[in-house]
Design a protein around this motif. Structure first.
Motif, PDB file in Angstrom:
ATOM      1  N   GLU A   1       0.828  -1.207   0.000  1.00 35.13           N
ATOM      2  CA  GLU A   1       0.000   0.000   0.000  1.00 35.13           C
ATOM      3  C   GLU A   1       0.864   1.259   0.000  1.00 35.13           C
ATOM      4  OE1 GLU A   1      -3.941   1.852   0.281  1.00 35.13           O
ATOM      5  OE2 GLU A   1      -3.163  -0.097  -0.349  1.00 35.13           O
ATOM      6  N   LEU A   2       1.896   1.258   0.825  1.00 37.37           N
ATOM      7  CA  LEU A   2       2.779   2.421   0.864  1.00 37.37           C
ATOM      8  C   LEU A   2       3.553   2.574  -0.442  1.00 37.37           C
ATOM      9  CD1 LEU A   2       4.118   2.137   4.523  1.00 37.37           C
ATOM     10  CD2 LEU A   2       2.642   3.935   3.597  1.00 37.37           C
ATOM     11  N   ALA A   3       3.997   1.466  -1.014  1.00 42.52           N
ATOM     12  CA  ALA A   3       4.730   1.539  -2.279  1.00 42.52           C
ATOM     13  C   ALA A   3       3.874   2.130  -3.384  1.00 42.52           C
ATOM     14  CB  ALA A   3       5.218   0.146  -2.676  1.00 42.52           C
ATOM     15  N   SER A   4       2.562   1.942  -3.281  1.00 37.22           N
ATOM     16  CA  SER A   4       1.667   2.436  -4.329  1.00 37.22           C
ATOM     17  C   SER A   4       1.371   3.923  -4.211  1.00 37.22           C
ATOM     18  CB  SER A   4       0.349   1.655  -4.299  1.00 37.22           C
ATOM     19  OG  SER A   4      -0.427   1.989  -3.153  1.00 37.22           O
ATOM     20  N   VAL A   5       1.612   4.508  -3.018  1.00 40.03           N
ATOM     21  CA  VAL A   5       1.261   5.922  -2.837  1.00 40.03           C
ATOM     22  C   VAL A   5       2.460   6.841  -2.622  1.00 40.03           C
ATOM     23  CG1 VAL A   5      -1.010   5.339  -1.923  1.00 40.03           C
ATOM     24  CG2 VAL A   5       0.883   5.685  -0.346  1.00 40.03           C
ATOM     25  N   LEU A   6       3.557   6.313  -2.115  1.00 38.21           N
ATOM     26  CA  LEU A   6       4.713   7.174  -1.859  1.00 38.21           C
ATOM     27  C   LEU A   6       5.423   7.482  -3.182  1.00 38.21           C
ATOM     28  CD1 LEU A   6       6.202   5.486   1.344  1.00 38.21           C
ATOM     29  CD2 LEU A   6       4.804   7.552   1.210  1.00 38.21           C
ATOM     30  N   PRO A   7       5.653   8.736  -3.485  1.00 41.46           N
ATOM     31  CA  PRO A   7       6.217   9.096  -4.792  1.00 41.46           C
ATOM     32  C   PRO A   7       7.666   8.689  -4.991  1.00 41.46           C
ATOM     33  CG  PRO A   7       5.976  11.049  -3.408  1.00 41.46           C
ATOM     34  CD  PRO A   7       5.301   9.925  -2.686  1.00 41.46           C
ATOM     35  N   ARG A   8       8.419   8.483  -3.896  1.00 40.14           N
ATOM     36  CA  ARG A   8       9.843   8.144  -4.035  1.00 40.14           C
ATOM     37  C   ARG A   8      10.176   6.908  -3.210  1.00 40.14           C
ATOM     38  NH1 ARG A   8      13.754  13.185  -3.770  1.00 40.14           N
ATOM     39  NH2 ARG A   8      14.979  11.686  -4.970  1.00 40.14           N
ATOM     40  N   ALA A   9       9.376   5.854  -3.404  1.00 34.62           N
ATOM     41  CA  ALA A   9       9.531   4.630  -2.624  1.00 34.62           C
ATOM     42  C   ALA A   9      10.398   3.617  -3.348  1.00 34.62           C
ATOM     43  CB  ALA A   9       8.167   4.024  -2.332  1.00 34.62           C
ATOM     44  N   GLN A  10      11.194   2.921  -2.576  1.00 32.89           N
ATOM     45  CA  GLN A  10      11.994   1.796  -3.049  1.00 32.89           C
ATOM     46  C   GLN A  10      11.697   0.630  -2.112  1.00 32.89           C
ATOM     47  OE1 GLN A  10      16.206   2.465  -2.888  1.00 32.89           O
ATOM     48  NE2 GLN A  10      16.718   0.298  -3.111  1.00 32.89           N
ATOM     49  N   ARG A  11      11.290  -0.494  -2.662  1.00 37.21           N
ATOM     50  CA  ARG A  11      10.941  -1.640  -1.827  1.00 37.21           C
ATOM     51  C   ARG A  11      11.966  -2.754  -1.983  1.00 37.21           C
ATOM     52  NH1 ARG A  11       5.316  -5.160  -1.779  1.00 37.21           N
ATOM     53  NH2 ARG A  11       5.948  -6.548  -0.072  1.00 37.21           N
ATOM     54  N   VAL A  12      12.428  -3.278  -0.855  1.00 37.34           N
ATOM     55  CA  VAL A  12      13.393  -4.370  -0.836  1.00 37.34           C
ATOM     56  C   VAL A  12      12.852  -5.482   0.063  1.00 37.34           C
ATOM     57  CG1 VAL A  12      15.720  -5.086  -0.170  1.00 37.34           C
ATOM     58  CG2 VAL A  12      15.370  -2.857  -1.250  1.00 37.34           C
ATOM     59  N   THR A  13      12.774  -6.684  -0.473  1.00 36.56           N
ATOM     60  CA  THR A  13      12.324  -7.841   0.289  1.00 36.56           C
ATOM     61  C   THR A  13      13.530  -8.712   0.613  1.00 36.56           C
ATOM     62  OG1 THR A  13      10.183  -7.809  -0.843  1.00 36.56           O
ATOM     63  CG2 THR A  13      10.793  -9.832   0.303  1.00 36.56           C
ATOM     64  N   LEU A  14      13.688  -9.045   1.879  1.00 34.44           N
ATOM     65  CA  LEU A  14      14.851  -9.787   2.352  1.00 34.44           C
ATOM     66  C   LEU A  14      14.483 -11.250   2.587  1.00 34.44           C
ATOM     67  CD1 LEU A  14      16.115  -7.039   4.801  1.00 34.44           C
ATOM     68  CD2 LEU A  14      17.093  -7.637   2.592  1.00 34.44           C
ATOM     69  N   HIS A  15      15.054 -12.115   1.795  1.00 31.48           N
ATOM     70  CA  HIS A  15      14.719 -13.529   1.837  1.00 31.48           C
ATOM     71  C   HIS A  15      15.138 -14.170   3.162  1.00 31.48           C
ATOM     72  CE1 HIS A  15      13.788 -17.476   0.246  1.00 31.48           C
ATOM     73  NE2 HIS A  15      14.947 -17.906   0.719  1.00 31.48           N
ATOM     74  N   GLY A  16      14.199 -14.887   3.779  1.00 29.76           N
ATOM     75  CA  GLY A  16      14.489 -15.630   4.996  1.00 29.76           C
ATOM     76  C   GLY A  16      14.357 -14.844   6.280  1.00 29.76           C
ATOM     77  N   LEU A  17      14.136 -13.544   6.204  1.00 27.68           N
ATOM     78  CA  LEU A  17      14.020 -12.737   7.416  1.00 27.68           C
ATOM     79  C   LEU A  17      12.571 -12.644   7.864  1.00 27.68           C
ATOM     80  CD1 LEU A  17      16.920 -12.000   6.577  1.00 27.68           C
ATOM     81  CD2 LEU A  17      16.472  -9.675   7.389  1.00 27.68           C
ATOM     82  N   ASP A  18      12.389 -12.464   9.179  1.00 25.07           N
ATOM     83  CA  ASP A  18      11.059 -12.252   9.723  1.00 25.07           C
ATOM     84  C   ASP A  18      10.989 -10.862  10.347  1.00 25.07           C
ATOM     85  OD1 ASP A  18      12.365 -12.464  12.190  1.00 25.07           O
ATOM     86  OD2 ASP A  18      11.707 -14.519  12.537  1.00 25.07           O
ATOM     87  N   HIS A  19       9.997 -10.646  11.193  1.00 21.51           N
ATOM     88  CA  HIS A  19       9.773  -9.294  11.711  1.00 21.51           C
ATOM     89  C   HIS A  19      10.890  -8.811  12.622  1.00 21.51           C
ATOM     90  CE1 HIS A  19       7.291  -5.811  12.341  1.00 21.51           C
ATOM     91  NE2 HIS A  19       7.232  -5.993  13.648  1.00 21.51           N
ATOM     92  N   SER A  20      11.656  -9.725  13.179  1.00 22.93           N
ATOM     93  CA  SER A  20      12.747  -9.334  14.076  1.00 22.93           C
ATOM     94  C   SER A  20      14.038  -9.010  13.323  1.00 22.93           C
ATOM     95  CB  SER A  20      13.018 -10.446  15.095  1.00 22.93           C
ATOM     96  OG  SER A  20      13.514 -11.606  14.449  1.00 22.93           O
ATOM     97  N   GLY A  21      13.995  -8.957  12.011  1.00 20.05           N
ATOM     98  CA  GLY A  21      15.193  -8.788  11.201  1.00 20.05           C
ATOM     99  C   GLY A  21      16.225  -7.792  11.691  1.00 20.05           C
ATOM    100  N   PRO A  22      15.862  -6.546  12.016  1.00 20.17           N
ATOM    101  CA  PRO A  22      16.880  -5.560  12.413  1.00 20.17           C
ATOM    102  C   PRO A  22      17.380  -5.712  13.848  1.00 20.17           C
ATOM    103  CG  PRO A  22      14.878  -4.511  11.556  1.00 20.17           C
ATOM    104  CD  PRO A  22      14.545  -5.934  11.848  1.00 20.17           C
ATOM    105  N   GLU A  23      16.677  -6.497  14.665  1.00 24.53           N
ATOM    106  CA  GLU A  23      17.004  -6.586  16.085  1.00 24.53           C
ATOM    107  C   GLU A  23      18.230  -7.464  16.315  1.00 24.53           C
ATOM    108  OE1 GLU A  23      13.483  -8.083  17.916  1.00 24.53           O
ATOM    109  OE2 GLU A  23      12.217  -6.490  17.097  1.00 24.53           O
TER     110      GLU A  23
END
Length: 293
Positions: free
Chosen positions: A240-262
């Motif tokens: 949804e955000l990728a569809s509305v933000l004018p300067r969005a870049q989306r990156v999907t990280l394989h194998g990661l879950d919600h705790s990825g940055p922690e």
């Protein structure tokens, strides 16, 4: 682990916001999510400290920061981040989970921000984010059953794959033992203290429901990050955000879950993507989607 300094700023309503500071270079603020504090992103901060001056604030109600206060809401969270930006001169922000919601909203009202990265903001799209578990959570907190409340929240949000497979009684029992025996260092906040703050994160989630279109005027580059092992409703929010933000870049990280940055996730993987985004030359105003393995 890299050394860090400690500091505080005063928010607009007088609340003290404490933070850790790592490294040197352009200022980068990391805004943590629910049932967490700045301490849980120390590996990410240490890895980025060779290129950035990284700030890990404890959001209000946690750790070295003041209480939520009587008029808590998204505006207070934005004011807290604004105070830190003003005091440090930081122009880069990375937000995780509910901290990503704060970062997204702050980007609308803090002109000093140049780039914003968001990891799986739980932005409701037509009631997509499950919050029906909150009354049970509040009842358990009210009677002192913090382990049970944590299980209620994690099972409800479905962000921890292990919690979906194991029975509630087992998780609650193990959690209760862990809470009784935890002995955090003097400069860290305990998990037991963090659990009740989830109530306020749900308040932010509900306040931000169906507001993606309000960010269509956002002019700064925004990196939208997510993992392949996270619940579908988080992917819904990112799409949804990728569809509305004018300067969005989306990156999907394989194998990661919600705790990825922690610290207990895959922070070095996330750190490399953030390093690339925050140091890259300016890109044209269009969406670019990539998948990293």
């Amino acid at each position: 682990m890299a050394d860090y300094l400690k500091g505080t700023v005063r928010s607009a309503d007088g609340t003290t916001i404490g933070y850790r500071q790592y490294g040197s270079g352009p200022g980068l603020i990391v805004v943590h999510g629910g049932m967490k504090a700045g301490q849980h992103f120390s590996t990410l901060a240490a890895d980025l400290s060779d290129r950035f001056q990284v700030y890990l604030p404890d959001r209000r109600g946690r750790g070295r920061s003041g209480s939520h206060g009587t008029a808590f809401g998204m505006q207070r969270e934005v004011e807290d981040l604004q105070a830190l930006v003003a005091a440090t001169g930081a122009s880069l922000v990375f937000g995780h989970s509910s901290g990503a919601l704060v970062s997204l909203r702050a980007a609308l009202s803090i002109p000093a921000l140049d780039r914003v990265a968001l990891y799986e903001p739980p932005l409701p799209v037509h009631d997509s984010v499950p919050t029906e578990w909150l009354p049970r959570f509040d009842r358990e907190i009210a009677v002192g059953r913090r382990s049970a409340a944590a299980v209620t929240a994690l099972k409800g949000l479905r962000t921890e794959p292990t919690f979906s497979r194991l029975p509630r009684w087992l998780l609650t029992g193990v959690g209760a033992v862990g809470l009784r025996t935890e002995r955090p260092p003097d400069d860290e906040v305990s998990i037991a203290e963090l659990i009740p703050t989830m109530h306020f994160d749900v308040q932010l989630i509900r306040e931000m429901a169906d507001t993606a279109s309000k960010h269509a005027t956002l002019k700064v580059p925004v990196l939208l990050l997510g993992g392949t092992r996270s619940p579908d409703y988080l992917s819904v929010a990112l799409r949804e955000l990728a569809s509305v933000l004018p300067r969005a870049q989306r990156v999907t990280l394989h194998g990661l879950d919600h705790s990825g940055p922690e610290d207990d996730g895959s922070p070095l993987v996330v750190a490399q993507v953030l390093r690339d985004f925050f140091t890259a030359p300016r890109r044209p105003d269009h969406e670019r989607q990539t998948v990293k393995s």
